[in-house]
Scaffold this motif. Sequence first.
Motif, short mmCIF file in Angstrom:
data_model
loop_
_atom_site.label_atom_id
_atom_site.label_comp_id
_atom_site.label_asym_id
_atom_site.label_seq_id
_atom_site.Cartn_x
_atom_site.Cartn_y
_atom_site.Cartn_z
N LEU A 151 0.48 -9.13 0.31
CA LEU A 151 1.39 -8.93 1.44
C LEU A 151 2.84 -8.94 0.98
O LEU A 151 3.63 -8.06 1.33
CB LEU A 151 1.15 -10.01 2.50
CG LEU A 151 2.11 -10.08 3.67
CD1 LEU A 151 2.10 -8.78 4.47
CD2 LEU A 151 1.76 -11.27 4.57
N THR A 152 3.19 -9.93 0.17
CA THR A 152 4.55 -10.04 -0.34
C THR A 152 4.89 -8.83 -1.21
O THR A 152 5.99 -8.28 -1.13
CB THR A 152 4.71 -11.34 -1.15
OG1 THR A 152 4.38 -12.43 -0.29
CG2 THR A 152 6.13 -11.51 -1.65
N ARG A 153 3.95 -8.38 -1.99
CA ARG A 153 4.17 -7.21 -2.85
C ARG A 153 4.39 -5.95 -2.00
O ARG A 153 5.28 -5.15 -2.30
CB ARG A 153 2.97 -7.02 -3.77
CG ARG A 153 3.11 -5.86 -4.72
CD ARG A 153 1.95 -5.82 -5.67
NE ARG A 153 2.03 -4.67 -6.54
CZ ARG A 153 1.20 -4.45 -7.52
NH1 ARG A 153 0.22 -5.30 -7.79
NH2 ARG A 153 1.33 -3.38 -8.28
N GLN A 154 3.59 -5.77 -0.94
CA GLN A 154 3.73 -4.59 -0.10
C GLN A 154 5.06 -4.58 0.64
O GLN A 154 5.72 -3.55 0.75
CB GLN A 154 2.55 -4.47 0.86
CG GLN A 154 1.28 -4.08 0.13
CD GLN A 154 0.08 -4.03 1.04
OE1 GLN A 154 -0.28 -5.04 1.65
NE2 GLN A 154 -0.52 -2.87 1.15
N ILE A 155 5.47 -5.73 1.15
CA ILE A 155 6.76 -5.79 1.83
C ILE A 155 7.90 -5.66 0.82
O ILE A 155 8.89 -4.99 1.06
CB ILE A 155 6.88 -7.06 2.69
CG1 ILE A 155 5.90 -6.94 3.87
CG2 ILE A 155 8.31 -7.28 3.16
CD1 ILE A 155 5.85 -8.11 4.78
N GLY A 156 7.73 -6.27 -0.34
CA GLY A 156 8.75 -6.15 -1.39
C GLY A 156 8.96 -4.71 -1.84
O GLY A 156 10.06 -4.34 -2.26
N ALA A 157 7.93 -3.88 -1.74
CA ALA A 157 8.05 -2.48 -2.15
C ALA A 157 8.92 -1.68 -1.19
O ALA A 157 9.50 -0.66 -1.59
CB ALA A 157 6.66 -1.85 -2.24
N ILE A 158 9.05 -2.13 0.06
CA ILE A 158 9.86 -1.39 1.03
C ILE A 158 11.14 -2.11 1.43
O ILE A 158 12.00 -1.53 2.07
CB ILE A 158 9.03 -1.02 2.28
CG1 ILE A 158 8.46 -2.27 2.95
CG2 ILE A 158 7.93 -0.04 1.93
CD1 ILE A 158 7.71 -2.02 4.26
#
Length: 192
Positions: A151-158
Amino acid sequence: MVSEHQLILVTGPARSGKSEWAETLAKRSGKSVLYVATAQIDTSDREWQQRIEQHQQRRPSTWQTLTVPIALAETIQTAPSNSCLLVDSLGTWLANLLEQDEATWSKTLHNLLESLQHATSDIIFVAEETGWGVVPAYPVGRLFRDRLGMLTRQIGAIAQPVYLVTGGHVLNLSTLGVPLEKASVERRNFEL
């Protein structure tokens, strides 16, 4: 400083100062701040109550607090465009949903990410870093760690910017780091 319709991620370990940094960013936004508290209040857990009270005492009285243990996507979708949502925290929100099976969790995650694409308010997420230690010995601990990491990685990507707060210091990963996808491309080009 937060600009119009910005998505920010502040991550770090426990007691690092990440919530305080997120609160500083929200104050700097100049917008009406909606503090989105994802914790469920448990009056029988005095230590948990004290943690919640510490956060409440730091916040300006002008901030509106919304208690949102589950309906995060809906809250983002209905937030006023002139506001700044400070969501504290993704780990606590995830813990509230940990019993969801993979299909339900996948839908919940999709709905959250979809809400971010259509958001009209600034959003500051606070996320815990839980995967820097040993692999949890129990399945539910591993599930929590893995889901929060993704989740943190996906939000961090945007998100732009992404901050890491550790040891009482703030690092802007967006200026110091290279996004993983870009790093992979650069590595492949270097190898050619």
